[in-house]
Design an enzyme around this catalytic site. Sequence first.
Site, PDB file in Angstrom:
ATOM      1  N   HIS A 143       0.871  -1.328  -0.203  1.00 31.97           N
ATOM      2  CA  HIS A 143       0.008   0.092  -0.571  1.00 31.97           C
ATOM      3  C   HIS A 143       1.117   1.135   0.244  1.00 31.97           C
ATOM      4  O   HIS A 143       1.357   1.714   1.319  1.00 31.97           O
ATOM      5  CB  HIS A 143      -0.781   0.039   1.193  1.00 31.97           C
ATOM      6  N   CYS A 168      -3.852  10.889   4.547  1.00 31.87           N
ATOM      7  CA  CYS A 168      -3.697  10.664   5.696  1.00 31.87           C
ATOM      8  C   CYS A 168      -4.435  12.116   6.645  1.00 31.87           C
ATOM      9  O   CYS A 168      -3.199  12.639   7.176  1.00 31.87           O
ATOM     10  CB  CYS A 168      -2.689   9.621   6.362  1.00 31.87           C
TER      11      CYS A 168
HETATM   12  P1  HMG Z   1     -11.659   6.724  21.459  1.00 33.85           P
HETATM   13  O1  HMG Z   1     -11.425   8.372  21.382  1.00 33.85           O
HETATM   14  O2  HMG Z   1      -9.767   6.686  21.873  1.00 33.85           O
HETATM   15  O3  HMG Z   1     -11.920   5.907  22.049  1.00 33.85           O
HETATM   16  O4  HMG Z   1     -11.227   6.500  19.959  1.00 33.85           O
HETATM   17  P2  HMG Z   1     -13.205   5.683  22.610  1.00 33.85           P
HETATM   18  O5  HMG Z   1     -13.179   4.134  22.843  1.00 33.85           O
HETATM   19  O6  HMG Z   1     -13.231   6.558  24.285  1.00 33.85           O
HETATM   20  O7  HMG Z   1     -15.016   6.446  21.621  1.00 33.85           O
HETATM   21  C1  HMG Z   1     -14.712   7.782  22.088  1.00 33.85           C
HETATM   22  C2  HMG Z   1     -15.631   8.567  21.268  1.00 33.85           C
HETATM   23  O8  HMG Z   1     -15.901   7.256  19.974  1.00 33.85           O
HETATM   24  C3  HMG Z   1     -17.435   7.606  22.042  1.00 33.85           C
HETATM   25  O9  HMG Z   1     -18.314   8.944  21.378  1.00 33.85           O
HETATM   26  C4  HMG Z   1     -17.680   6.341  20.765  1.00 33.85           C
HETATM   27  O10 HMG Z   1     -19.040   5.895  20.681  1.00 33.85           O
HETATM   28  C5  HMG Z   1     -16.787   6.946  19.759  1.00 33.85           C
HETATM   29  P3  HMG Z   1     -18.417   8.918  22.644  1.00 33.85           P
HETATM   30  O11 HMG Z   1     -19.075   9.194  23.896  1.00 33.85           O
HETATM   31  O12 HMG Z   1     -17.929  10.727  22.767  1.00 33.85           O
HETATM   32  O13 HMG Z   1     -20.177  10.505  21.913  1.00 33.85           O
HETATM   33  N1  HMG Z   1     -16.721   5.575  18.791  1.00 33.85           N
HETATM   34  C6  HMG Z   1     -17.209   5.309  17.935  1.00 33.85           C
HETATM   35  N2  HMG Z   1     -17.828   6.166  17.182  1.00 33.85           N
HETATM   36  C7  HMG Z   1     -18.802   5.489  15.579  1.00 33.85           C
HETATM   37  N3  HMG Z   1     -17.903   4.619  15.165  1.00 33.85           N
HETATM   38  C8  HMG Z   1     -16.845   4.256  16.411  1.00 33.85           C
HETATM   39  C9  HMG Z   1     -16.102   4.702  16.835  1.00 33.85           C
HETATM   40  N4  HMG Z   1     -16.154   3.644  18.462  1.00 33.85           N
HETATM   41  C10 HMG Z   1     -15.612   4.590  19.410  1.00 33.85           C
HETATM   42  N5  HMG Z   1     -15.710   2.309  16.135  1.00 33.85           N
HETATM   43  C11 HMG Z   1     -10.773   4.987  18.066  1.00 33.85           C
HETATM   44  C12 HMG Z   1     -10.446   5.525  19.539  1.00 33.85           C
HETATM   45  C13 HMG Z   1     -10.761   4.474  17.449  1.00 33.85           C
HETATM   46  C14 HMG Z   1     -12.210   5.044  18.236  1.00 33.85           C
HETATM   47  C15 HMG Z   1      -9.933   6.638  17.182  1.00 33.85           C
HETATM   48  O14 HMG Z   1      -9.412   7.343  17.130  1.00 33.85           O
HETATM   49  C16 HMG Z   1     -11.193   6.055  15.226  1.00 33.85           C
HETATM   50  O15 HMG Z   1     -12.323   6.143  15.665  1.00 33.85           O
HETATM   51  N6  HMG Z   1      -9.953   6.247  14.838  1.00 33.85           N
HETATM   52  C17 HMG Z   1     -10.075   6.825  13.225  1.00 33.85           C
HETATM   53  C18 HMG Z   1      -8.554   6.480  12.644  1.00 33.85           C
HETATM   54  C19 HMG Z   1      -8.799   6.880  11.058  1.00 33.85           C
HETATM   55  O16 HMG Z   1     -10.388   5.625  10.268  1.00 33.85           O
HETATM   56  N7  HMG Z   1      -8.092   6.649  10.116  1.00 33.85           N
HETATM   57  C20 HMG Z   1      -7.314   6.879   8.987  1.00 33.85           C
HETATM   58  C21 HMG Z   1      -7.317   5.074   9.055  1.00 33.85           C
HETATM   59  S1  HMG Z   1      -5.671   4.520   8.871  1.00 33.85           S
HETATM   60  C22 HMG Z   1      -5.488   4.665   7.719  1.00 33.85           C
HETATM   61  O17 HMG Z   1      -5.077   5.525   6.862  1.00 33.85           O
HETATM   62  C23 HMG Z   1      -3.983   3.820   6.861  1.00 33.85           C
HETATM   63  C24 HMG Z   1      -4.150   2.725   6.155  1.00 33.85           C
HETATM   64  O18 HMG Z   1      -5.013   3.677   4.703  1.00 33.85           O
HETATM   65  C25 HMG Z   1      -3.300   2.218   5.214  1.00 33.85           C
HETATM   66  C26 HMG Z   1      -1.974   3.425   5.191  1.00 33.85           C
HETATM   67  O19 HMG Z   1      -1.796   3.774   4.295  1.00 33.85           O
HETATM   68  O20 HMG Z   1      -0.708   3.133   6.338  1.00 33.85           O
HETATM   69  C27 HMG Z   1      -5.061   2.287   6.358  1.00 33.85           C
HETATM   70 MG    MG Z   2      -3.185   4.936   3.723  1.00 30.28          MG
END
Ligand code: HMG
Ligand code: MG
Length: 299
Positions: A205, A238
């Site tokens: 990737h 990202c």
């Molecule tokens: P957090 O804030 O540390 O965790 O997030 P939490 O568990 O305390 O949750 C906080 C709030 O988020 C709560 O809501 C939860 O209900 C909600 P509140 O009570 O505040 O209203 N929540 C969710 N809502 C919907 N769906 C869920 C979910 N989980 C918790 N699944 C968490 C931790 C992991 C959830 C957060 O950091 C997160 O969602 N991160 C996403 C980051 C992301 O998507 N990054 C991009 C993708 S990675 C990438 O692009 C790389 C890749 O392409 C490969 C490469 O290029 O190398 C794959």
């Molecule tokens: Mg990526």
Amino acid sequence: MNEHVRVVEVGPRDGLQNEQAIVPTAIKIELIERLAACGYDTVEATSFVSPKWIPQLADAEAVMHGLRRRPGVRYPVLVPNLQGYACARVAGASEIAVFTAASEAFNQTNINASIDESIARFEPVLAQALADGVAVRGYVSTVLGCPYQGEVPLRDVVRVAARLHALGCGEISLGDTIGVGTPAKARAMLRAVADAVPMTALAVHFHDTYGQALANILACLEEGVRVIDAAVAGTGGCPYARGASGNVASEDVIYMLHGMGLHTGVDLDALVASGHWLAAQLGRVTGSRVGRARAAETA
Ligand code: HMG
Ligand code: MG
């Protein structure tokens, strides 16, 4: 060479998660349907992550519900935890991807967890997915460098990839998240991981920040990988990787693979047209060189 290479289209997820403007749900659905019609067997559709973290994909449920699925096409979605898994399943996802990084610093910024904490979050997700017959891909980010910690030791990449594989991820995608890798490093990284995880279970990737993505892909193909991630029109970046530019453009990858006599099943002309369509929706020109060259030829 007349081998098959599987190109995994990640544009609707990795591309659109980084757009400044929120793309309307109907455009996302049309994009996924257009890409599936190009002949891909896998189009990564969206992410069931926290909408506070990635508001761009807050409509994941509506996207999955609105999608007219083509038989034989897989539409995996990213999930970070059990909450995301449950929502993804209710929305009809039958394949998921979990994601972590080889760099501690990146993981803290991207998912608010250490590497070990993130893997501990995946354990129940993987157990449930395996019980449900849901295939799981595991992403390892920052395999060739991290925006926060710089160098990422190869042993960390190998350790994380091997751990995800042992937990039940059928495919491990190795991500150069910020696009800093060069071919010899990419080859060495893949070789090291392939000592611990079978090459048939690996994907690469690349992001194209420094213009190295195609060269890196070629090096990895020579090393034996046969699954490559790419994003139509070179969209993406990202949100948690400062300076990361787009993913390698799918059109450019498909052009190179077909030029090498490799088979992908993807119709390049249809893909180029979809890339121009998406770029027009986003109000810019395509990030694909092949797309721009084709447009110049027909202008
Ligand atoms: P957090 O804030 O540390 O965790 O997030 P939490 O568990 O305390 O949750 C906080 C709030 O988020 C709560 O809501 C939860 O209900 C909600 P509140 O009570 O505040 O209203 N929540 C969710 N809502 C919907 N769906 C869920 C979910 N989980 C918790 N699944 C968490 C931790 C992991 C959830 C957060 O950091 C997160 O969602 N991160 C996403 C980051 C992301 O998507 N990054 C991009 C993708 S990675 C990438 O692009 C790389 C890749 O392409 C490969 C490469 O290029 O190398 C794959
Ligand atoms: Mg990526």
